[in-house]
Design a protein around this motif. Structure first.
Motif, PDB file in Angstrom:
ATOM      1  N   ILE A  57      17.325 -27.088   2.864  1.00 36.51           N
ATOM      2  CA  ILE A  57      17.766 -26.099   1.892  1.00 36.51           C
ATOM      3  C   ILE A  57      18.538 -25.028   2.645  1.00 36.51           C
ATOM      4  O   ILE A  57      18.509 -24.981   3.879  1.00 36.51           O
ATOM      5  CB  ILE A  57      16.569 -25.468   1.124  1.00 36.51           C
ATOM      6  N   SER A  58      19.228 -24.159   1.928  1.00 36.38           N
ATOM      7  CA  SER A  58      19.959 -23.088   2.599  1.00 36.38           C
ATOM      8  C   SER A  58      18.984 -22.042   3.129  1.00 36.38           C
ATOM      9  O   SER A  58      17.851 -21.925   2.637  1.00 36.38           O
ATOM     10  CB  SER A  58      20.953 -22.426   1.635  1.00 36.38           C
ATOM     11  N   THR A 109      17.975 -19.705   0.428  1.00 39.41           N
ATOM     12  CA  THR A 109      16.943 -20.255  -0.463  1.00 39.41           C
ATOM     13  C   THR A 109      15.566 -20.110   0.183  1.00 39.41           C
ATOM     14  O   THR A 109      14.597 -19.735  -0.481  1.00 39.41           O
ATOM     15  CB  THR A 109      17.245 -21.725  -0.802  1.00 39.41           C
ATOM     16  N   SER A 112      14.542 -16.562  -0.101  1.00 41.28           N
ATOM     17  CA  SER A 112      14.134 -16.288  -1.468  1.00 41.28           C
ATOM     18  C   SER A 112      12.721 -16.806  -1.747  1.00 41.28           C
ATOM     19  O   SER A 112      11.903 -16.111  -2.365  1.00 41.28           O
ATOM     20  CB  SER A 112      15.127 -16.922  -2.436  1.00 41.28           C
ATOM     21  N   HIS A 113      12.422 -18.007  -1.267  1.00 41.25           N
ATOM     22  CA  HIS A 113      11.070 -18.554  -1.446  1.00 41.25           C
ATOM     23  C   HIS A 113      10.036 -17.644  -0.791  1.00 41.25           C
ATOM     24  O   HIS A 113       8.997 -17.342  -1.386  1.00 41.25           O
ATOM     25  CB  HIS A 113      10.956 -19.959  -0.854  1.00 41.25           C
TER      26      HIS A 113
END
Length: 157
Positions: free
Chosen positions: A121-122, A125, A128-129
């Motif tokens: 994933i980026s 991301t 954000s998680h």
């Protein structure tokens, strides 16, 4: 509500236990009977609160407890029944399955960049998680996530 709070604690969900204790406190206060049920009930509530605090920390506990105490009757019933949980969540966890996986990687000491690479994933991301995990659990540090994970039997592996 007290019994459900203890069940949530037994499942390793300190946030849910704290919320249910908050709901329970409001209901007991409205009924005016908590003090009439004696030392056994008070001791059980204290033990549950202490266990939830150990899982989520003082700030996380207080935040969740206040949320439960502010819940409307309909919200309290939905929470007690688990109807307020999105379908993507794992049993006994306030986190989605993906967030649980990220939390386990945080507990292993991986950086957000390493988590992003591992999960393909980026980095944003992954960032954000981790931010969502901290917010949902009422935490301020990655160390608190690691302690929370280590207290969950299903996540110790």
């Amino acid at each position: 509500m007290d019994a459900l709070a203890n069940a949530a604690l037994a499942a390793g969900d300190g946030v849910r236990a704290a919320r249910l204790l908050g709901v329970s406190q409001r209901l007991w206060s409205a009924a005016g009977t908590l003090r009439d049920h004696g030392p056994a009930l008070r001791a059980a509530r204290t033990a549950c609160a202490d266990g939830a605090r150990a899982l989520v920390g003082d700030e996380g506990y207080e935040s969740a407890f206040r949320q439960g105490g502010r819940a409307t009757t309909d919200e309290a019933v939905a929470h007690a029944l688990g109807a307020d949980r999105p379908a993507g969540r794992g049993a006994g966890s306030p986190l989605t399955r993906r967030e649980q996986r990220v939390a386990r990687l945080v507990a292993r000491g991986l950086t957000n960049r390493e988590i992003a690479e591992r999960l393909v994933i980026s980095r944003r991301t992954a960032d954000s998680h981790v931010e969502h995990i901290l917010a949902k659990l009422g935490f301020t540090s990655r160390t608190q996530i690691a302690v929370w994970i280590s207290g969950r039997p299903q996540d110790r592996a």
